[in-house]
Design a protein around this motif. Structure first.
Motif, mmCIF file in Angstrom:
data_model
loop_
_atom_site.group_PDB
_atom_site.id
_atom_site.type_symbol
_atom_site.label_atom_id
_atom_site.label_comp_id
_atom_site.label_asym_id
_atom_site.label_seq_id
_atom_site.Cartn_x
_atom_site.Cartn_y
_atom_site.Cartn_z
ATOM 1 N N SER A 80 50.435 -45.219 48.841
ATOM 2 C CA SER A 80 49.939 -46.107 47.800
ATOM 3 C C SER A 80 48.497 -46.527 48.057
ATOM 4 C CB SER A 80 50.830 -47.358 47.734
ATOM 5 O OG SER A 80 50.283 -48.328 46.884
ATOM 6 N N ASP A 81 47.747 -46.704 46.972
ATOM 7 C CA ASP A 81 46.366 -47.208 47.074
ATOM 8 C C ASP A 81 46.336 -48.721 47.280
ATOM 9 O OD1 ASP A 81 45.264 -44.692 46.739
ATOM 10 O OD2 ASP A 81 45.222 -44.864 44.546
ATOM 11 N N GLU A 82 47.489 -49.357 47.086
ATOM 12 C CA GLU A 82 47.551 -50.805 47.248
ATOM 13 C C GLU A 82 47.358 -51.175 48.722
ATOM 14 O OE1 GLU A 82 47.838 -53.041 44.893
ATOM 15 O OE2 GLU A 82 48.061 -51.606 43.245
ATOM 16 N N SER A 83 46.735 -52.332 48.932
ATOM 17 C CA SER A 83 46.493 -52.807 50.294
ATOM 18 C C SER A 83 47.811 -53.204 50.956
ATOM 19 C CB SER A 83 45.552 -54.004 50.260
ATOM 20 O OG SER A 83 45.352 -54.517 51.554
ATOM 21 N N THR A 84 47.987 -52.799 52.239
ATOM 22 C CA THR A 84 49.162 -53.172 53.018
ATOM 23 C C THR A 84 48.702 -53.721 54.361
ATOM 24 O OG1 THR A 84 49.461 -51.046 54.157
ATOM 25 C CG2 THR A 84 50.417 -51.251 51.939
ATOM 26 N N PHE A 85 49.645 -54.034 55.225
ATOM 27 C CA PHE A 85 49.298 -54.591 56.535
ATOM 28 C C PHE A 85 48.462 -53.622 57.355
ATOM 29 C CE2 PHE A 85 53.308 -52.385 57.212
ATOM 30 C CZ PHE A 85 53.125 -51.737 58.429
ATOM 31 N N LYS A 111 57.844 -51.843 48.938
ATOM 32 C CA LYS A 111 57.650 -51.988 47.498
ATOM 33 C C LYS A 111 56.625 -50.982 46.996
ATOM 34 C CE LYS A 111 55.213 -55.347 45.661
ATOM 35 N NZ LYS A 111 54.786 -56.703 45.233
ATOM 36 N N HIS A 112 55.596 -50.722 47.809
ATOM 37 C CA HIS A 112 54.562 -49.767 47.426
ATOM 38 C C HIS A 112 54.951 -48.318 47.739
ATOM 39 C CE1 HIS A 112 52.044 -53.047 46.377
ATOM 40 N NE2 HIS A 112 51.771 -53.449 47.614
ATOM 41 N N HIS A 113 56.063 -48.136 48.434
ATOM 42 C CA HIS A 113 56.549 -46.787 48.775
ATOM 43 C C HIS A 113 58.033 -46.724 48.413
ATOM 44 C CE1 HIS A 113 52.980 -47.472 51.262
ATOM 45 N NE2 HIS A 113 52.805 -46.161 51.227
ATOM 46 N N PRO A 114 58.338 -46.745 47.118
ATOM 47 C CA PRO A 114 59.731 -46.907 46.671
ATOM 48 C C PRO A 114 60.666 -45.792 47.130
ATOM 49 C CG PRO A 114 58.286 -46.321 44.835
ATOM 50 C CD PRO A 114 57.399 -46.663 45.978
ATOM 51 N N SER A 115 60.166 -44.591 47.371
ATOM 52 C CA SER A 115 61.071 -43.523 47.795
ATOM 53 C C SER A 115 61.653 -43.812 49.173
ATOM 54 C CB SER A 115 60.362 -42.168 47.802
ATOM 55 O OG SER A 115 59.431 -42.063 48.865
ATOM 56 N N PHE A 116 60.934 -44.587 49.991
ATOM 57 C CA PHE A 116 61.440 -44.955 51.310
ATOM 58 C C PHE A 116 62.405 -46.131 51.235
ATOM 59 C CE2 PHE A 116 57.553 -42.707 52.389
ATOM 60 C CZ PHE A 116 57.946 -41.947 53.486
ATOM 61 N N ALA A 117 62.344 -46.886 50.139
ATOM 62 C CA ALA A 117 63.196 -48.065 50.021
ATOM 63 C C ALA A 117 64.666 -47.676 49.901
ATOM 64 C CB ALA A 117 62.770 -48.899 48.816
ATOM 65 N N VAL A 118 64.951 -46.500 49.326
ATOM 66 C CA VAL A 118 66.330 -46.037 49.210
ATOM 67 C C VAL A 118 66.883 -45.756 50.607
ATOM 68 C CG1 VAL A 118 67.846 -44.248 48.306
ATOM 69 C CG2 VAL A 118 65.880 -45.020 46.954
ATOM 70 N N GLY A 119 67.914 -46.475 50.973
ATOM 71 C CA GLY A 119 68.535 -46.274 52.283
ATOM 72 C C GLY A 119 67.790 -46.891 53.445
ATOM 73 N N ALA A 120 66.775 -47.713 53.176
ATOM 74 C CA ALA A 120 65.974 -48.279 54.274
ATOM 75 C C ALA A 120 66.817 -49.132 55.204
ATOM 76 C CB ALA A 120 64.814 -49.106 53.703
#
Length: 427
Positions: A80-85, A111-120
């Motif tokens: 994501s182009d959004e700023s993260t930590f 939230k900015h990498h939704p494909s990783f959120a599945v099953g996290a």
């Protein structure tokens, strides 16, 4: 690095009953008529729902699904182009640079990498490592390679990522203290993972089918093989073994590592902590501060802050003392062969990727096998504590040949489980 002298006292005092996961999700016929994109999205979600979050000793075949489905669904080509930590110039991977608001930072990254959120919530990254220099023991590097291959085999079967470190991430944190820096760095490098699983280089998987029952640990952040009675009553430095542990990727864990590491050799209080630990745990064999006794101290002395979130697993061999295990492997092999002769389903040739299902099939034959010492179930992890395969400076209570021969036997026992996948004839 638990002392083998105390292995005979290892009994379960904190084991809790496993809970059968009965969740099941079924696609309905109406999905056929949905658009291709929406169908694909639901298909990914269905695979993640089918995937048993934490198979336990009595899980059913319908629950046995690999985490590989989750791993295959993630988008590895997009950031994501959004700023993260990661964009914070103050972020530091090193011990001594505290991380704050880690739970929020992880959630924001997902939230900015939704494909990783599945099953996290069930994703695991295994971490291990060894010294940066060649082994002094002539066969040490060969043994470490085989121990690493064993971990890779296990992770490949169950869809886990694995990272092996052979560099000191802190110049003063060597030996057993080195793992804290590695685990902390792995937490920051893998915000997609809920659990970081440290496994010592001299520990190997001797049951390639079993997976830790993560659902049992839903209210805990740190899982370690241990015995409450030895910690609270005997006040023994062998009350747990810190060579294998699961740690949740959360702020609580970040704080624990900071406090735990404050007893290490990189701090000016290192000698003081050695004296404190030696005076608190009378059976401690050496004066230096070590990671294992340090963790026991935090449980014993600062229980209100740490103990409630630490699960002392004693119901199965989360890590098992090799000296009490190696001699049982031949009998275990024969018992498993008997099971396979009785059940043609277990003799069926199959792809490695679906081997978890066959582990579930086997469970109905293992109901009376027990767990841990005196069981004929395969021990989950066999830990060659005291053998020191790289340096060769094994505990003098053993002959060196007993260590090396035991390692070869346990490694072959595990390798044979992999080879069986290729050898079974369809019947």
């Amino acid at each position: 690095m638990v002392s083998p002298e105390m292995a005979q006292f290892h009994t379960s005092h904190m084991a809790k009953p496993s809970v059968r996961n009965k969740a099941s999700v079924w696609l309905t016929d109406s999905l056929i008529f949905l658009s291709g994109a929406f169908f694909a999205l639901l298909l990914v979600w269905t695979f993640s729902s089918f995937s048993s979050p934490t198979p336990n000793p009595d899980f059913s075949p319908t629950q046995a699904r690999s985490n590989s489905a989750l791993n295959c669904a993630v988008n590895l080509t997009d950031d994501s182009d959004e700023s993260t930590f990661y964009d914070d110039p103050e972020l530091g991977y090193s011990i001594g640079n505290p991380v704050k608001n880690w739970d929020e930072k992880r959630r924001e990254w997902l939230k900015h990498h939704p494909s990783f959120a599945v099953g996290a919530s069930e994703r695991v990254v295994m971490v291990s490592g060894s010294q940066p220099k060649p082994c002094k023991n002539p066969i040490g590097d060969h043994l470490l390679l085989r121990f690493f291959k064993n971990k890779v085999d296990y992770c490949r079967i169950h869809g886990y990522d694995i990272f092996y470190n052979n560099a000191l991430l802190h110049p003063k944190m060597g030996s057993y203290w080195a793992k804290l820096a590695v685990v902390r760095a792995a937490m920051l490098a893998h915000p997609e993972a809920e659990w970081i699983w440290w496994v010592d280089s001299d520990a190997l998987f001797t049951d390639m089918e079993f997976k830790p029952p993560l659902h049992r640990y839903k209210d805990h952040n740190f899982i370690v093989h241990g015995w409450a009675k030895l910690i609270y009553e005997a006040k023994s430095w062998t009350g747990l073994n810190a060579g294998v542990f699961l740690i949740r990727n959360c702020q609580w864990s970040m704080d624990l590592i900071d406090v735990w590491a404050s007893m290490g050799p990189q701090t000016p209080d290192y000698n003081k902590w050695g004296q404190i630990l030696r005076s608190t745990f009378k059976d401690k064999l050496f004066p230096e501060s070590d990671d294992q006794t340090g963790l026991i101290y935090l449980i014993y002395k600062e229980g209100d802050r740490w103990a409630d979130k630490i699960y002392l697993e004693g119901e199965y061999y989360f890590e098992g003392y090799w000296h009490e295990i190696v001699g049982t492997l031949d009998n275990i092999t024969e018992r498993y062969m008997e099971i396979e002769r009785e059940d043609r389903k277990l003799r069926r040739r199959h792809a490695e990727k679906v081997s978890e299902q066959y582990g579930a099939f086997r469970e109905k034959h293992l109901k009376d096998a027990g767990n841990g010492r005196w069981s004929w179930r395969r021990p989950f992890i066999t830990h060659f504590t005291g053998c020191q395969p790289c340096s060769g400076n094994h505990n003098q209570m053993y002959l060196g040949t007993s260590c090396w021969d035991g390692m070869q036997k346990a490694l072959n026992f595990a390798d044979n489980q992999i080879e069986e996948l290729k050898e079974y004839e369809a019947t």
